[in-house]
Each structure stands twice: as structure tokens, then as C-alpha cells.
Design a protein around this motif. Structure first.
Motif, PDB file in Angstrom:
ATOM      1  N   LYS A  50       0.907  -1.254  -0.056  1.00 29.92           N
ATOM      2  CA  LYS A  50      -0.120  -0.105   0.173  1.00 29.92           C
ATOM      3  C   LYS A  50       0.863   1.241  -0.075  1.00 29.92           C
ATOM      4  CE  LYS A  50      -3.680   2.161   2.706  1.00 29.92           C
ATOM      5  NZ  LYS A  50      -4.409   1.922   4.138  1.00 29.92           N
ATOM      6  N   VAL A  51       1.862   1.318   0.758  1.00 28.01           N
ATOM      7  CA  VAL A  51       2.856   2.308   0.882  1.00 28.01           C
ATOM      8  C   VAL A  51       3.588   2.680  -0.478  1.00 28.01           C
ATOM      9  CG1 VAL A  51       5.149   3.146   1.892  1.00 28.01           C
ATOM     10  CG2 VAL A  51       3.231   2.241   3.469  1.00 28.01           C
ATOM     11  N   ILE A  52       4.012   1.526  -1.084  1.00 25.29           N
ATOM     12  CA  ILE A  52       4.884   1.682  -2.365  1.00 25.29           C
ATOM     13  C   ILE A  52       3.778   2.025  -3.604  1.00 25.29           C
ATOM     14  CG2 ILE A  52       6.013   0.137  -4.062  1.00 25.29           C
ATOM     15  CD1 ILE A  52       6.922  -1.674  -1.834  1.00 25.29           C
ATOM     16  N   GLU A  53       2.585   1.804  -3.552  1.00 19.76           N
ATOM     17  CA  GLU A  53       1.611   2.201  -4.500  1.00 19.76           C
ATOM     18  C   GLU A  53       1.493   3.615  -4.475  1.00 19.76           C
ATOM     19  OE1 GLU A  53      -3.023   1.273  -5.758  1.00 19.76           O
ATOM     20  OE2 GLU A  53      -2.150   0.403  -4.199  1.00 19.76           O
ATOM     21  N   LYS A  54       1.713   4.155  -3.037  1.00 16.06           N
ATOM     22  CA  LYS A  54       1.494   5.648  -3.367  1.00 16.06           C
ATOM     23  C   LYS A  54       2.715   6.237  -3.418  1.00 16.06           C
ATOM     24  CE  LYS A  54      -2.428   5.393   0.127  1.00 16.06           C
ATOM     25  NZ  LYS A  54      -2.752   5.599   1.628  1.00 16.06           N
ATOM     26  N   LYS A  55       3.928   5.952  -2.740  1.00 13.09           N
ATOM     27  CA  LYS A  55       5.227   6.406  -2.947  1.00 13.09           C
ATOM     28  C   LYS A  55       6.255   5.464  -2.658  1.00 13.09           C
ATOM     29  CE  LYS A  55       8.095  10.223  -1.811  1.00 13.09           C
ATOM     30  NZ  LYS A  55       8.133  11.552  -0.743  1.00 13.09           N
ATOM     31  N   SER A  56       6.865   4.958  -3.721  1.00 13.04           N
ATOM     32  CA  SER A  56       7.850   4.022  -3.452  1.00 13.04           C
ATOM     33  C   SER A  56       9.155   4.451  -2.861  1.00 13.04           C
ATOM     34  CB  SER A  56       8.256   3.128  -4.943  1.00 13.04           C
ATOM     35  OG  SER A  56       9.035   2.217  -4.488  1.00 13.04           O
ATOM     36  N   SER A  57       9.693   3.546  -1.974  1.00 13.74           N
ATOM     37  CA  SER A  57      10.988   3.815  -1.342  1.00 13.74           C
ATOM     38  C   SER A  57      11.906   2.462  -1.348  1.00 13.74           C
ATOM     39  CB  SER A  57      10.741   4.376   0.080  1.00 13.74           C
ATOM     40  OG  SER A  57      10.412   3.362   0.900  1.00 13.74           O
ATOM     41  N   LEU A  58      13.181   2.501  -1.386  1.00 16.89           N
ATOM     42  CA  LEU A  58      14.241   1.535  -1.156  1.00 16.89           C
ATOM     43  C   LEU A  58      13.889   0.723  -0.065  1.00 16.89           C
ATOM     44  CD1 LEU A  58      16.210  -0.402  -2.509  1.00 16.89           C
ATOM     45  CD2 LEU A  58      17.857   1.361  -1.721  1.00 16.89           C
ATOM     46  N   GLN A  59      13.691   1.484   0.942  1.00 15.98           N
ATOM     47  CA  GLN A  59      13.335   0.459   2.289  1.00 15.98           C
ATOM     48  C   GLN A  59      12.144  -0.404   2.273  1.00 15.98           C
ATOM     49  OE1 GLN A  59      11.495   1.891   5.733  1.00 15.98           O
ATOM     50  NE2 GLN A  59      12.923   1.106   7.283  1.00 15.98           N
ATOM     51  N   ALA A  60      11.029   0.348   1.785  1.00 10.39           N
ATOM     52  CA  ALA A  60       9.866  -0.541   1.514  1.00 10.39           C
ATOM     53  C   ALA A  60       9.916  -1.612   0.552  1.00 10.39           C
ATOM     54  CB  ALA A  60       8.582   0.351   1.227  1.00 10.39           C
ATOM     55  N   LEU A  61      10.402  -1.423  -0.560  1.00 11.38           N
ATOM     56  CA  LEU A  61      10.878  -2.502  -1.556  1.00 11.38           C
ATOM     57  C   LEU A  61      11.881  -3.769  -0.887  1.00 11.38           C
ATOM     58  CD1 LEU A  61      11.658  -0.183  -4.729  1.00 11.38           C
ATOM     59  CD2 LEU A  61       9.677  -1.796  -4.291  1.00 11.38           C
ATOM     60  N   GLU A  62      12.462  -3.390  -0.251  1.00  9.95           N
ATOM     61  CA  GLU A  62      13.659  -4.347   0.460  1.00  9.95           C
ATOM     62  C   GLU A  62      12.647  -5.027   1.404  1.00  9.95           C
ATOM     63  OE1 GLU A  62      17.792  -2.071   0.028  1.00  9.95           O
ATOM     64  OE2 GLU A  62      16.768  -1.936   1.852  1.00  9.95           O
ATOM     65  N   ARG A  63      12.001  -4.317   2.146  1.00 11.30           N
ATOM     66  CA  ARG A  63      11.328  -5.077   3.444  1.00 11.30           C
ATOM     67  C   ARG A  63      10.179  -6.020   2.485  1.00 11.30           C
ATOM     68  NH1 ARG A  63      11.498  -2.626   8.525  1.00 11.30           N
ATOM     69  NH2 ARG A  63      13.659  -2.824   9.103  1.00 11.30           N
ATOM     70  N   VAL A  64       9.304  -5.706   1.718  1.00 13.37           N
ATOM     71  CA  VAL A  64       8.521  -6.227   1.057  1.00 13.37           C
ATOM     72  C   VAL A  64       8.935  -7.743   0.211  1.00 13.37           C
ATOM     73  CG1 VAL A  64       7.913  -5.295  -1.175  1.00 13.37           C
ATOM     74  CG2 VAL A  64       5.879  -6.308  -0.105  1.00 13.37           C
ATOM     75  N   ALA A  65      10.147  -7.478  -0.201  1.00 11.34           N
ATOM     76  CA  ALA A  65      10.755  -8.547  -0.868  1.00 11.34           C
ATOM     77  C   ALA A  65      11.395  -9.572   0.079  1.00 11.34           C
ATOM     78  CB  ALA A  65      11.804  -8.229  -1.687  1.00 11.34           C
ATOM     79  N   ASP A  66      11.714  -9.064   1.303  1.00  8.54           N
ATOM     80  CA  ASP A  66      12.289  -9.975   2.412  1.00  8.54           C
ATOM     81  C   ASP A  66      11.173 -10.781   3.022  1.00  8.54           C
ATOM     82  OD1 ASP A  66      14.544 -10.969   3.732  1.00  8.54           O
ATOM     83  OD2 ASP A  66      13.751  -9.807   5.561  1.00  8.54           O
ATOM     84  N   CYS A  67       9.904  -9.983   3.103  1.00 10.97           N
ATOM     85  CA  CYS A  67       8.919 -10.639   3.604  1.00 10.97           C
ATOM     86  C   CYS A  67       8.357 -11.827   3.017  1.00 10.97           C
ATOM     87  CB  CYS A  67       7.368  -9.875   3.937  1.00 10.97           C
ATOM     88  SG  CYS A  67       7.643  -8.489   5.196  1.00 10.97           S
TER      89      CYS A  67
END
Length: 255
Positions: A50-67
Motif C-alpha cells: 500500500k505504501v509503495i503504491e502511493k510512494k515507493s522507497s528502497l526500504q519498503a521495496l527491500e522489506r516487502v521482498a524480504d517478507c
């Protein structure tokens, strides 16, 4: 004058609305991070997305990939790691994790490329060198894949995890996260907790799986298990923490 007041009013509303969106996004990211740190990966995933859809960030990308990687959903993990490594500011550790995901999917050549990217920065890392060796072995084994066949055993397999079958009497005992209806799920994977099952049979011919030793079932994951040579003693791996405290148990059940 009225037009000016209207413009000012609309501007204030726009600022307030933007602020609310920003706060909402911040709240989602804070909650996602808290869930991630508590290993509640299945619950953190939709918030990160949901966060990435609004405004992506490297931390959010890394975290969702890791999840996704941690819950063994490698196809979704691959999709998100592809976005992570496309960001040149990501660390080489992400290439290592991406390579491990690709190896799990059997994409050995692509895995080799990302593993070598990691190795270029960490030439003495034994994990990465072992992984490269494993890729070489996987490639060699794939050339001999006509020597064996794999088959889905309907009586044993479920849509969720079914793991570590061990011989017991006239069949096998294994752990499964199959959904029996109303089963409590774990925040880590979003799937039911592992419980023990027994199925009578051999090779690929098995009867229906039934609950095994339900009287010793815990609230959390049960298994894998192993048995002594006479089959009258069982050794079990399980979560043994209740209310944040380590609990010891001395179980005696006639098998």
C-alpha cells in the motif's frame, strides 16, 4: 474578492488533504515496520504494498521482498527483488538474497549473475562461494533429470506446507499446515500452524492423512519428528514459548 477567498479556501483544503494522505502513508509504514520487526511478515506485506503504491522507497521495496522470501513465496519475492536491485543505491546484500530466491526457483544462470555481483564485493564469503558450487551441482543434476520422476501424492499433499515425512509403522508421519477449518493462523506466514499427521501406505500409494497424536498438540508449530528404532519413542521439534516465556514439557504418550 470572492474569487480570491475561494482560491485560498481551495488551497487550504488541498494542503490539508495532502497532509492527511502523507500522515496515512507514514502510519502505514510505521505499522508495517513494527509488524516486520515482530516477524509478522504476512501482515506486513499488504501495508508495504500500500505504501509503495502511493510512494515507493528502497526500504519498503527491500522489506516487502524480504517478507515474501521469508514466507517462501519465491515468485512474489522475485518480482520485488527485481525492483530492489534495479535501484543502484541498494546494497550488495540484496543481490545475495535475490540470488538465493532465484536458486529456489531453479533460475540458476540468473542466480549466478547476482551471486557474482555479491562476490565481487565480498570475495571471501564462504556462503556465496558455496552457493556458486551448488549452482554448478544443480546444473549437473538437471542434465540427469530423466533418471528420476516427481509425483504429487494427492493423499498427502495440501495447498499449504507439507514437510518432513518419516517412516512410522505402516506409513509416514509428517507435519502439515493444512487448513482444517477454523484453524488458528500464524502471523509469520498467514497460514495455519504445523500439526502432525499420519498416512498409511508406501511409495506413492497412501490412504487419507489423519491427525497424529492430537493429545500432545501445542498451540503453535509441531514437528518435524523422528522415532527410535522400535517406534515407541518420538522426538519432536516445536515452539515451546507461552506468554513470552520458555516452557519446558515432559510428555509421556503411548504410541
Amino acid at each position: 474578492m470572492k474569487r480570491l477567498i475561494l482560491k485560498i479556501a481551495l488551497s487550504v483544503i488541498a494542503v490539508i488533504a495532502f497532509g492527511n494522505v502523507s500522515f496515512a502513508q507514514s502510519d502505514d509504514l510505521i505499522l508495517a515496520n513494527k509488524l516486520y520487526e515482530k516477524f509478522s511478515y504476512s501482515k506486513a506485506i499488504p501495508l508495504y504494498e500500500k505504501v509503495i503504491e502511493k510512494k515507493s522507497s528502497l526500504q519498503a521495496l527491500e522489506r516487502v521482498a524480504d517478507c515474501y522470501r521469508r514466507i517462501n513465496d519465491y515468485r512474489n519475492a522475485e518480482k520485488w527483488y527485481e525492483k530492489v536491485v534495479a535501484d543502484t543505491s541498494c546494497g550488495v546484500q540484496q543481490h545475495l538474497l535475490y540470488a538465493q530466491v532465484l536458486m529456489s526457483l531453479g533460475k540458476t544462470e540468473k542466480a549466478r549473475t547476482h551471486m557474482q555481483t555479491y562476490l565481487a564485493a565480498n570475495p571471501g564469503d564462504n556462503r556465496a562461494n558455496s552457493a556458486i558450487a551448488s549452482i554448478d551441482i544443480m546444473d549437473a543434476l538437471s542434465k540427469d533429470k530423466k533418471l528420476w520422476t516427481t509425483k504429487k501424492i494427492t493423499a498427502l499433499n495440501s495447498p499449504n506446507s507439507d514437510i518432513t515425512p518419516v517412516p512410522y509403522k505402516n506409513g509416514v508421519v509428517f507435519s502439515s499446515a493444512r487448513d482444517e477449518g477454523g484453524t488458528k493462523t500464524q502471523a509469520f506466514t498467514g497460514k495455519p500452524y504445523l500439526k502432525l499427521y499420519y498416512a498409511e501406505g508406501k511409495q506413492s500409494d497412501f490412504g487419507a492423512a489423519v491427525s497424529f497424536a492430537p493429545e500432545i498438540a501445542s498451540k503453535f508449530n509441531d514437528g518435524p519428528v523422528s522415532f527410535n528404532s522400535t517406534g515407541d519413542e518420538m522426538f519432536i521439534t516445536r515452539n515451546n514459548i507461552e506468554d513470552g516465556k520458555i516452557k519446558s514439557s515432559d510428555l509421556h504418550v503411548k504410541l
